[in-house]
Design a protein around this motif. Structure first.
Motif, mmCIF file in Angstrom:
data_model
loop_
_atom_site.group_PDB
_atom_site.id
_atom_site.type_symbol
_atom_site.label_atom_id
_atom_site.label_comp_id
_atom_site.label_asym_id
_atom_site.label_seq_id
_atom_site.Cartn_x
_atom_site.Cartn_y
_atom_site.Cartn_z
ATOM 1 N N ILE A 143 -47.762 19.083 4.459
ATOM 2 C CA ILE A 143 -47.600 20.069 5.267
ATOM 3 C C ILE A 143 -48.946 20.795 5.795
ATOM 4 O O ILE A 143 -49.297 21.193 6.816
ATOM 5 N N GLY A 144 -49.911 20.921 4.632
ATOM 6 C CA GLY A 144 -51.023 21.604 4.899
ATOM 7 C C GLY A 144 -51.752 22.108 3.383
ATOM 8 O O GLY A 144 -50.774 21.988 2.516
ATOM 9 N N LYS A 145 -52.766 22.833 3.676
ATOM 10 C CA LYS A 145 -53.366 23.207 2.327
ATOM 11 C C LYS A 145 -53.591 24.748 2.584
ATOM 12 O O LYS A 145 -53.610 25.409 3.719
ATOM 13 N N HIS B 294 -41.560 27.216 9.203
ATOM 14 C CA HIS B 294 -42.910 26.474 9.536
ATOM 15 C C HIS B 294 -43.661 27.112 10.518
ATOM 16 O O HIS B 294 -45.104 27.051 10.297
ATOM 17 N N PHE C 175 -49.825 24.968 -11.324
ATOM 18 C CA PHE C 175 -49.230 25.918 -10.398
ATOM 19 C C PHE C 175 -48.119 25.202 -9.528
ATOM 20 O O PHE C 175 -48.649 24.349 -8.554
ATOM 21 N N ILE C 176 -46.898 25.542 -9.805
ATOM 22 C CA ILE C 176 -45.768 24.722 -9.021
ATOM 23 C C ILE C 176 -45.036 25.895 -8.511
ATOM 24 O O ILE C 176 -44.406 26.785 -9.241
ATOM 25 N N MET C 177 -44.896 26.023 -6.949
ATOM 26 C CA MET C 177 -44.243 27.198 -6.796
ATOM 27 C C MET C 177 -43.267 26.580 -5.487
ATOM 28 O O MET C 177 -43.970 25.997 -4.576
ATOM 29 N N ALA D 159 -45.435 24.207 -3.424
ATOM 30 C CA ALA D 159 -47.014 24.429 -3.282
ATOM 31 C C ALA D 159 -47.391 23.716 -4.762
ATOM 32 O O ALA D 159 -46.765 24.161 -5.758
ATOM 33 N N LEU E 153 -51.787 22.541 -2.398
ATOM 34 C CA LEU E 153 -51.280 21.945 -1.368
ATOM 35 C C LEU E 153 -49.943 22.186 -1.090
ATOM 36 O O LEU E 153 -49.107 22.510 -1.868
ATOM 37 N N LEU E 154 -49.382 22.161 -0.019
ATOM 38 C CA LEU E 154 -48.283 22.383 0.601
ATOM 39 C C LEU E 154 -47.260 21.202 1.093
ATOM 40 O O LEU E 154 -47.927 20.337 1.795
ATOM 41 N N LEU F 247 -42.137 27.980 -1.964
ATOM 42 C CA LEU F 247 -42.159 29.131 -0.915
ATOM 43 C C LEU F 247 -41.041 29.112 -0.181
ATOM 44 O O LEU F 247 -40.512 28.461 0.624
ATOM 45 N N PHE G 142 -49.825 31.678 -2.990
ATOM 46 C CA PHE G 142 -50.483 30.508 -2.320
ATOM 47 C C PHE G 142 -51.919 30.579 -1.829
ATOM 48 O O PHE G 142 -52.804 29.741 -2.399
#
Ligand SMILES: Nc1nc2c(ncn2[C@@H]2O[C@H](COP(=O)(O)OP(=O)(O)O)[C@@H](O)[C@H]2O)c(=O)[nH]1
Ligand SMILES: [Mg+2]
Lengths: 672, 76
Positions: B44-46, A252, A462-464, B63, B53-54, A466, A355
């Motif tokens: 969490i953020g973009k 994070h 888009f589904i990914m 994401a 978006l995250l 991280l 991303f």
């Protein structure tokens, strides 16, 4: 006892499959492709027991595939049926991983669980009770660390024991109602338990596999029920096996910097610049110059020391040695490129690239991953095309490979320089206009391709995931570089060598197979034959056609071809060119050089990454027609502009009508 | 208890997924990746350009494009 047992490594993406594979097989591994596609297939032998063959499958989240890679992995498991599956589990994501485990158990194959990342759990002071998992699922489970190589021998001893004992029926049981449905379907269609479950989960691919796709099976859709049951079970096992839940990781914190609103792009561009500098500038130019020097020495040595017939000397020096020189000259670039790519991929940063860049690219049907090839393409298309390996989506990968050569590579620059010196010596806008033309073409062609069938991306959303940031393993990076360079040398290398020998032959012999000057060679005959095609583009001279043909060996060869054919160099070459081309024909020729399909080395890379001749031809056709259309427009509109400025309004009018129409169409479409 | 679409979740607030209205293939994918009904999810953020978006579900970072997040309903 059997000679060879196959063991497949299955698990979520990033759970450590490749790390375990490398640790178990060491150097006894080979990389190929799954039939028909360019997804890597890695197989190897366990280095302590060569009777165990290990296969590294693509990462999967479930046995209902979503991507091509997942489909390959599942098809392998249900059709080839390995003797045993090592299900690798990321212990830090135990619950989700167990969802997959439960589905793997449905297959009815032998399964051993490898609970990976033991070292990280220890660092976080978390204990994992493997006994609890074994009891709940009645399969063997071992906590391992693929990175630190802990417990790997223990794991493989258990695997060997399982392999050599007959399988007892140990299936994961669902709730009574679900089991009843499963039995019903099994009986009705006379199929395995796994297929019955997937039919009940409304899996369309399985329907196809069973040849039932056209029938309405009138089955209840129990997709959610199955999912919930597995999920609850997984949650229950995970909470029993782990003594406490995870706390925040450093990922994070790193992400706060790497994907920060203001820092993300500067960091990304810096990293790309590093790759560009080391692989294209340093390796591509500096090492290349060194190697070319050595090559000349070698050629001189052959010419002076050996007395060979003229044709043999030519074949050896111009065909074979130059061809091999070309292949070798790409090697440093590729080694360095894959060093960086392996670092970016296994550290977890590559996922961030997609991303942060996604927004810019998805409108034109590409993704953030396409950006790296395009930048590298400014240096050389070969490493650029090789770097599309990182694009998982096959239709995006194909589009990127086709579009990348439109970016002016450094070998095209000398050609532009020569033409600018000859025709536009005082116009400083011509050189940048080539880059602009390249970028515009990339955007336009991608907008068109996006709407054509083979490139439409049905799962465009888009589904990914991280993955967490991790320090890359040296062995993984090393193995990756080694495999990819070897692959390039053998596959692309042979194509480059063969075409370099063919071009040498064509430009030195006539149809009677006599050695002749370039002017009378087979290549010249082909040039004569082809030149009418280029009349509409403004350069119907056969010598221009021959220059374009020799440009397929390497784009800078266009200059030497002109120089040989016109019998002139330096200032005289410029004068002769001026006689051959009008200024707008010259600009049209430059545009054609920019956009027409790349040199054989890049084509060899294209073939390798596309996986088939059919796709190579498709790519070449698209590139050739784009070049032809753009040059045609430039020459004809350019001509009209020179003679009558008003004629430009007609095409402009059409462009505006098209854009307005497109705008209105989109508005209406979204209103619906 | 307020219902919201996922893309309007605020930073630091944890929502519970109560409905996924995406087409079935995407829904299945999301569930397989860990974003299932009942899961606790945090924004969490973009990305620097505003999309995607995250989100965080357990320790998993996902994401999602806004378009997808709009079809997911959470309860706070
Ligand atoms: N700390 C730790 N990291 C690991 C372990 N196994 C793999 N990794 C790291 O996890 C990342 C993904 O591993 P990889 O083998 O590429 O996963 P794959 O996608 O399943 O093939 C890499 O950065 C590895 O270095 C392990 O046991 N401990
Ligand atoms: Mg892997």
């Amino acid at each position: 006892m059997r000679e060879l047992y196959t063991v497949a490594l299955a698990g979520n993406p990033n759970c450590g499959k490749t790390s375990l594979f490398n640790a178990l097989t060491k150097m006894h591994q080979s990389v190929g492709n799954w039939t028909g596609v360019t997804v890597e297939k890695k197989t190897g032998l366990y280095h302590k027991n060569k009777r165990i063959q290990i296969i590294d499958l693509p990462g999967i989240y479930s046995l209902s595939p979503y991507s091509l890679e997942e489909k390959i992995a599942r098809d392998y498991l249900i059709k080839q049926k390995p003797d045993l599956i090592i299900n690798i589990i990321d212990s830090l994501n135990l619950e989700r991983s167990l969802n997959l485990t439960l589905q793997l158990l449905d297959l009815g194959l032998k399964v051993v669980l490898a609970l990976n990342m033991k070292d990280e759990l220890q660092k976080k002071n978390i204990t994992l009770d493997t006994q609890k998992i074994e009891d709940a699922l009645s399969v063997k489970a071992v906590a391992i660390s693929a990175a630190k190589k802990t417990n790997l021998t223990l794991l493989m001893d258990i695997v060997w024991k399982e392999l050599s004992t007959p399988k007892e029926k140990k299936l994961f049981k669902y709730s009574e109602e679900l089991e009843k449905e499963i039995r019903k379907v099994q009986k009705k269609y006379n199929i395995d338990r796994f297929f019955a479950i997937k039919l009940l989960e409304n899996d369309l691919e399985i329907k196809k596999t069973l040849n039932l796709e056209n029938q309405d099976l009138k089955l209840v859709n129990l997709q959610d029920q199955f999912f919930l049951y597995r999920n609850k079970k997984a949650e229950c096992i995970a909470s029993k096996a782990l003594n406490k839940s995870l706390n925040k990781s450093i990922t994070h914190k790193i992400d706060k910097v790497m994907t920060n609103k203001y820092l993300a792009f500067p960091i990304f561009f810096f990293i790309i610049w590093l790759i560009y500098f080391f692989s294209v500038q340093l390796a591509g130019k500096y090492i290349l110059t060194l190697m070319e020097g050595a090559l000349e020495e070698l050629i001189n040595l052959i010419k002076t020391r050996l007395t060979l017939p003229v044709w043999a000397e030519g074949l050896l020096t111009e065909g074979v040695i130059r061809g091999m020189g070309t292949v070798l000259s790409f090697l440093p670039q590729i080694v360095i490129l894959f060093f960086f790519i392996a670092l970016l991929e296994s550290s977890g940063y590559m996922a961030r690239v997609a991303f942060i860049m996604d927004r810019l690219f998805y409108k034109i049907g590409l993704s953030g991953h396409s950006f790296i090839p395009m930048i590298l393409g400014c240096g050389c298309s070969v490493p650029a095309i090789m770097s599309t390996k990182t694009i998982k989506d096959f239709s995006q990968k194909k589009m990127t490979i086709i579009l990348t050569p439109f970016v002016p590579c450094s070998a095209k620059l000398p050609v532009f320089a020569l033409f600018i010196a000859a025709f536009f010596p005082n116009n400083s806008l011509v050189a940048p206009s080539m880059y602009l033309l390249g970028i515009l073409t990339v955007i336009l062609v991608s907008l068109i391709l996006k709407r054509t069938k083979p490139f439409i991306n049905p799962k465009g959303s888009f589904i990914m995931e991280l993955p967490p940031y991790r320090i890359p393993l040296v062995t993984n990076v090393f193995m990756s570089i080694w495999q990819k360079s070897k692959d390039f040398l053998t596959k692309a290398g042979s194509i480059i060598l063969v075409s370099s020998i063919s071009i040498w032959f064509l430009s030195n012999f006539n149809y009677k197979l006599e050695m002749v000057e370039a002017k009378y060679s087979l290549l010249a005959s082909i040039g004569h034959l082809l030149s009418p095609i280029f009349i509409p583009l403004g350069f119907g001279d056969w010598r221009a056609a021959v220059a374009i043909l020799s440009g397929t060996i390497a784009k800078e060869t266009i200059i030497s071809a002109f120089s040989v054919l016109l019998g002139a160099s330096g200032h005289n070459l410029i004068l002769s060119l001026k006689e051959m081309f009008s200024p707008h024909a010259a600009y049209s020729f430059m545009a054609f050089t920019l956009l027409c399909f790349p040199c054989v080395s890049a084509l060899a890379a294209t073939k390798k990454e596309m996986g088939s001749n059919k796709w190579l031809l498709t790519a070449m056709t698209i590139q050739f027609s784009t070049a032809y259309a753009v040059s045609y427009l430039i020459y004809n509109i350019g001509g009209l502009v020179l003679y009558n400025i008003w004629f430009i309004t007609i095409p402009l009018f059409f462009v505006i009508v098209f854009m307005v129409g497109h705008f209105i169409y989109k508005r209406l479409y979204y209103r619906r | 208890m307020a219902k919201k679409t996922l893309e309007r979740l605020k930073k630091g607030v944890i929502g519970k997924v109560i409905d996924i209205k995406c087409p079935n293939t995407i829904k299945k994918r999301l569930m397989d990746m860990g974003l299932c009904l009942g899961a606790k999810i945090e924004y969490i953020g973009k990305a620097p350009l505003g999309d995607p978006l995250l989100f965080k579900v357990k320790e998993i970072l996902l994401a999602l494009r806004k378009k997808v997040a709009k079809d997911i309903i959470v309860e706070i």
